[in-house]
Design a protein around this motif. Structure first.
Motif, PDB file in Angstrom:
ATOM      1  N   ILE A  56       0.857  -1.182   0.000  1.00  0.00           N
ATOM      2  CA  ILE A  56       0.000   0.000   0.000  1.00  0.00           C
ATOM      3  C   ILE A  56       0.894   1.232   0.000  1.00  0.00           C
ATOM      4  N   THR A  57       0.507   2.214  -0.791  1.00  0.00           N
ATOM      5  CA  THR A  57       1.261   3.460  -0.913  1.00  0.00           C
ATOM      6  C   THR A  57       0.303   4.641  -0.765  1.00  0.00           C
ATOM      7  N   ASP A  58       0.656   5.583   0.100  1.00  0.00           N
ATOM      8  CA  ASP A  58      -0.119   6.809   0.252  1.00  0.00           C
ATOM      9  C   ASP A  58       0.108   7.657  -0.999  1.00  0.00           C
ATOM     10  N   LEU A  59      -0.949   8.155  -1.586  1.00  0.00           N
ATOM     11  CA  LEU A  59      -0.846   8.963  -2.805  1.00  0.00           C
ATOM     12  C   LEU A  59      -0.856  10.460  -2.485  1.00  0.00           C
ATOM     13  N   GLY A  60      -0.277  10.838  -1.343  1.00  0.00           N
ATOM     14  CA  GLY A  60      -0.206  12.241  -0.972  1.00  0.00           C
ATOM     15  C   GLY A  60      -1.440  12.734  -0.251  1.00  0.00           C
ATOM     16  N   SER A  61      -2.146  11.851   0.406  1.00  0.00           N
ATOM     17  CA  SER A  61      -3.370  12.230   1.114  1.00  0.00           C
ATOM     18  C   SER A  61      -3.052  13.117   2.317  1.00  0.00           C
ATOM     19  N   LYS A  62      -4.045  13.891   2.739  1.00  0.00           N
ATOM     20  CA  LYS A  62      -3.879  14.774   3.896  1.00  0.00           C
ATOM     21  C   LYS A  62      -3.833  13.969   5.200  1.00  0.00           C
ATOM     22  N   ASN A  63      -4.653  12.934   5.298  1.00  0.00           N
ATOM     23  CA  ASN A  63      -4.776  12.176   6.554  1.00  0.00           C
ATOM     24  C   ASN A  63      -3.885  10.938   6.636  1.00  0.00           C
ATOM     25  N   GLY A  64      -3.238  10.550   5.545  1.00  0.00           N
ATOM     26  CA  GLY A  64      -2.324   9.412   5.571  1.00  0.00           C
ATOM     27  C   GLY A  64      -3.015   8.067   5.681  1.00  0.00           C
ATOM     28  N   ILE A  65      -2.197   7.055   5.868  1.00  0.00           N
ATOM     29  CA  ILE A  65      -2.646   5.666   6.026  1.00  0.00           C
ATOM     30  C   ILE A  65      -2.032   5.157   7.319  1.00  0.00           C
ATOM     31  N   HIS A  66      -2.828   4.447   8.104  1.00  0.00           N
ATOM     32  CA  HIS A  66      -2.336   3.927   9.381  1.00  0.00           C
ATOM     33  C   HIS A  66      -2.571   2.429   9.461  1.00  0.00           C
ATOM     34  N   LEU A  67      -1.607   1.717  10.024  1.00  0.00           N
ATOM     35  CA  LEU A  67      -1.744   0.287  10.283  1.00  0.00           C
ATOM     36  C   LEU A  67      -2.215   0.138  11.713  1.00  0.00           C
ATOM     37  N   LYS A  68      -3.371  -0.501  11.892  1.00  0.00           N
ATOM     38  CA  LYS A  68      -3.941  -0.692  13.231  1.00  0.00           C
ATOM     39  C   LYS A  68      -3.333  -1.947  13.856  1.00  0.00           C
ATOM     40  N   ARG A  69      -2.899  -1.802  15.114  1.00  0.00           N
ATOM     41  CA  ARG A  69      -2.354  -2.930  15.881  1.00  0.00           C
ATOM     42  C   ARG A  69      -2.897  -2.842  17.294  1.00  0.00           C
ATOM     43  N   LYS A  70      -2.659  -3.878  18.082  1.00  0.00           N
ATOM     44  CA  LYS A  70      -3.116  -3.878  19.475  1.00  0.00           C
ATOM     45  C   LYS A  70      -2.503  -2.721  20.251  1.00  0.00           C
ATOM     46  N   GLN A  71      -1.258  -2.361  19.898  1.00  0.00           N
ATOM     47  CA  GLN A  71      -0.552  -1.283  20.596  1.00  0.00           C
ATOM     48  C   GLN A  71      -1.012   0.101  20.147  1.00  0.00           C
ATOM     49  N   GLY A  72      -1.813   0.172  19.099  1.00  0.00           N
ATOM     50  CA  GLY A  72      -2.265   1.450  18.562  1.00  0.00           C
ATOM     51  C   GLY A  72      -2.047   1.498  17.058  1.00  0.00           C
ATOM     52  N   ALA A  73      -2.220   2.664  16.484  1.00  0.00           N
ATOM     53  CA  ALA A  73      -2.073   2.831  15.036  1.00  0.00           C
ATOM     54  C   ALA A  73      -0.708   3.439  14.717  1.00  0.00           C
ATOM     55  N   THR A  74      -0.107   2.980  13.620  1.00  0.00           N
ATOM     56  CA  THR A  74       1.174   3.483  13.149  1.00  0.00           C
ATOM     57  C   THR A  74       0.991   4.039  11.754  1.00  0.00           C
ATOM     58  N   ARG A  75       1.427   5.281  11.540  1.00  0.00           N
ATOM     59  CA  ARG A  75       1.343   5.874  10.199  1.00  0.00           C
ATOM     60  C   ARG A  75       2.341   5.168   9.293  1.00  0.00           C
ATOM     61  N   LEU A  76       1.878   4.776   8.100  1.00  0.00           N
ATOM     62  CA  LEU A  76       2.736   4.048   7.166  1.00  0.00           C
ATOM     63  C   LEU A  76       3.492   5.019   6.265  1.00  0.00           C
ATOM     64  N   PRO A  77       4.808   4.917   6.281  1.00  0.00           N
ATOM     65  CA  PRO A  77       5.619   5.770   5.415  1.00  0.00           C
ATOM     66  C   PRO A  77       5.838   5.098   4.066  1.00  0.00           C
ATOM     67  N   GLY A  78       5.759   5.841   2.997  1.00  0.00           N
ATOM     68  CA  GLY A  78       6.066   5.291   1.672  1.00  0.00           C
ATOM     69  C   GLY A  78       5.262   4.063   1.337  1.00  0.00           C
ATOM     70  N   THR A  79       5.872   3.171   0.576  1.00  0.00           N
ATOM     71  CA  THR A  79       5.236   1.915   0.195  1.00  0.00           C
ATOM     72  C   THR A  79       5.503   0.886   1.280  1.00  0.00           C
ATOM     73  N   THR A  80       4.432   0.246   1.756  1.00  0.00           N
ATOM     74  CA  THR A  80       4.548  -0.715   2.848  1.00  0.00           C
ATOM     75  C   THR A  80       3.842  -2.003   2.477  1.00  0.00           C
ATOM     76  N   ARG A  81       4.477  -3.121   2.766  1.00  0.00           N
ATOM     77  CA  ARG A  81       3.886  -4.443   2.536  1.00  0.00           C
ATOM     78  C   ARG A  81       2.978  -4.785   3.710  1.00  0.00           C
ATOM     79  N   VAL A  82       1.764  -5.237   3.403  1.00  0.00           N
ATOM     80  CA  VAL A  82       0.812  -5.650   4.433  1.00  0.00           C
ATOM     81  C   VAL A  82       0.355  -7.075   4.131  1.00  0.00           C
ATOM     82  N   GLY A  83      -0.001  -7.796   5.176  1.00  0.00           N
ATOM     83  CA  GLY A  83      -0.374  -9.190   4.998  1.00  0.00           C
ATOM     84  C   GLY A  83      -1.824  -9.473   5.292  1.00  0.00           C
ATOM     85  N   ASP A  84      -2.171 -10.728   5.163  1.00  0.00           N
ATOM     86  CA  ASP A  84      -3.517 -11.198   5.435  1.00  0.00           C
ATOM     87  C   ASP A  84      -3.892 -10.865   6.870  1.00  0.00           C
TER      88      ASP A  84
END
Length: 158
Positions: free
Chosen positions: A61-89
């Motif tokens: 997944i790659t952010d296309l310059g959005s204002k709010n970004g993309i976040h990966l949700k985890r038990k510890q909280g959400a992490t903003r994804l920088p650049g292109t990031t591989r995500v799994g099932d």
């Protein structure tokens, strides 16, 4: 016949919670734009917010310059994804406040191998009638015989 791989994104939250977007291999835009492959209805989602690139064994997944970004949700909280990031099932991605569940069974194998330090895997694809062995066994045998023949000729000439 082979088993079809189901790859999808499921909206977990938002006005369309529960909606499933079936995905094929290739590139898919996520955004508010009516032409987006995964159209989300939220003013916090950019017209072209993110790009999903689907491969047989992974999704990036790659952010296309959005204002709010993309976040990966985890038990510890959400992490903003920088650049292109591989995500799994099973990954949950937050796009403009809408949580998207990634469903990609082919990425399970790679994820398990990455967790345990294994770098490669060989997948044998064949028809079920022969247990998947047919060409998968024949090709290495033929290549080995050809290599042995070449070595024999070189030794004889040499």
């Amino acid at each position: 016949m082979g088993e079809e791989l189901t790859i999808a994104v499921r909206e977990q939250t938002g006005v369309d919670a529960g909606r499933v977007h079936q995905l094929g291999l290739g590139r898919h835009v996520i955004g508010r734009d009516p032409a987006a492959a995964i159209q989300l209805r939220s003013t916090d989602v950019s017209r072209q917010h993110a790009l999903l690139e689907v491969a047989i064994d992974a999704i990036t997944i790659t952010d296309l310059g959005s204002k709010n970004g993309i976040h990966l949700k985890r038990k510890q909280g959400a992490t903003r994804l920088p650049g292109t990031t591989r995500v799994g099932d099973g990954a949950v991605i937050d796009v403009g406040g809408i949580e998207l569940l990634i469903v990609h069974p082919g990425a399970q194998v790679e994820g398990a191998l990455n967790r345990f330090g294994e770098a490669t895997i060989t997948r044998v694809i064949g028809d079920g009638a022969r247990g998947g062995r047919g060409a998968a066994v024949l090709v290495p045998l033929l290549l080995t015989a050809m290599f042995a023949g070449l070595i024999g000729v070189l030794l004889w000439l040499g």
